[in-house]
Design an enzyme around this catalytic site. Structure first.
Site, PDB file in Angstrom:
ATOM      1  N   ASN A  65      -6.622   2.580   7.199  1.00  0.00           N
ATOM      2  CA  ASN A  65      -6.737   1.987   5.871  1.00  0.00           C
ATOM      3  C   ASN A  65      -6.932   3.093   4.838  1.00  0.00           C
ATOM      4  OD1 ASN A  65      -9.399   2.181   7.148  1.00  0.00           O
ATOM      5  ND2 ASN A  65     -10.240   1.023   5.428  1.00  0.00           N
TER       6      ASN A  65
ATOM      7  N   GLU B  77      -8.086   3.143   0.952  1.00  0.00           N
ATOM      8  CA  GLU B  77      -8.586   2.397  -0.200  1.00  0.00           C
ATOM      9  C   GLU B  77      -8.218   3.092  -1.504  1.00  0.00           C
ATOM     10  OE1 GLU B  77     -12.489   0.461   1.985  1.00  0.00           O
ATOM     11  OE2 GLU B  77     -12.796   1.968   0.440  1.00  0.00           O
TER      12      GLU B  77
ATOM     13  N   CYS C 148      -3.637  -1.374   4.287  1.00  0.00           N
ATOM     14  CA  CYS C 148      -4.272  -1.660   5.575  1.00  0.00           C
ATOM     15  C   CYS C 148      -3.751  -0.717   6.659  1.00  0.00           C
ATOM     16  CB  CYS C 148      -3.993  -3.095   5.987  1.00  0.00           C
ATOM     17  SG  CYS C 148      -4.736  -4.338   4.919  1.00  0.00           S
TER      18      CYS C 148
ATOM     19  N   GLU D  88      -2.764  -1.485   9.682  1.00  0.00           N
ATOM     20  CA  GLU D  88      -1.581  -2.033  10.334  1.00  0.00           C
ATOM     21  C   GLU D  88      -0.326  -1.760   9.507  1.00  0.00           C
ATOM     22  OE1 GLU D  88      -5.086  -4.796  11.201  1.00  0.00           O
ATOM     23  OE2 GLU D  88      -4.345  -3.624   9.513  1.00  0.00           O
TER      24      GLU D  88
ATOM     25  N   CYS E   6      -1.343  -8.690   6.971  1.00  0.00           N
ATOM     26  CA  CYS E   6      -0.876  -7.850   8.079  1.00  0.00           C
ATOM     27  C   CYS E   6      -0.380  -8.687   9.252  1.00  0.00           C
ATOM     28  CB  CYS E   6      -1.959  -6.873   8.508  1.00  0.00           C
ATOM     29  SG  CYS E   6      -2.113  -5.513   7.322  1.00  0.00           S
TER      30      CYS E   6
ATOM     31  N   CYS F 110      -5.730  -8.698   8.858  1.00  0.00           N
ATOM     32  CA  CYS F 110      -5.840  -9.644   7.748  1.00  0.00           C
ATOM     33  C   CYS F 110      -4.598 -10.539   7.725  1.00  0.00           C
ATOM     34  CB  CYS F 110      -6.006  -8.896   6.424  1.00  0.00           C
ATOM     35  SG  CYS F 110      -4.507  -8.063   5.847  1.00  0.00           S
TER      36      CYS F 110
END
Length: 130
Positions: free
Chosen positions: A39, A41, A50, A52, A86, A83
């Site tokens: 990830n 940010e 993310c 993934e 994803c 999530c």
């Protein structure tokens, strides 16, 4: 390469200065290649990426498009699942039977299929594509 090792190494490189929640993901393709992501940010929430999504981007950049296995790792008291976004991203490149391994820092903590995570996925069959 081992999925767990790849996801762990990617997680260590996560850029998570705002949440402090580092996630790593690794995917194995049908050809046996492994691609990892973490990830990333951004101060402008929710503009991050993310883990993934990063792994999928690396896979596609390498010219591959078929996922055979997924592993997601995070330091969490319960196994972290991808999530919703994803899950949909994974379903673009993986069949519902593809295993998704959920791991914490001590190792594998759970296992599901992509179909378990995203029943009734929106896919090509919903579109008027030839």
């Amino acid at each position: 390469m081992d999925l767990m090792d790849a996801a762990r190494a990617a997680r260590e490189n996560a850029h998570a200065p705002y949440s402090g929640f580092k996630v790593g993901a690794a995917i194995r393709t049908r050809r046996g290649m492994v691609y990892a992501g973490c990830n990333v940010e951004n101060v402008s929430y929710p503009e991050g990426t993310c883990a993934e999504a990063g792994a999928i981007a690396a896979m596609v950049a390498a010219g591959e498009t078929e996922i055979a296995e997924v592993l997601v790792i995070a330091d969490s008291p319960v196994p972290v699942t991808p999530c919703g976004g994803c899950r949909q991203r994974l379903s673009e490149f993986a069949s519902p039977e593809v295993p998704v391994i959920l791991a914490d820092l001590s190792g594998e903590a759970g296992r599901m299929t992509l179909g378990d995570l995203l029943p009734g996925a929106f896919d090509r069959a919903h579109m008027a594509l030839d």
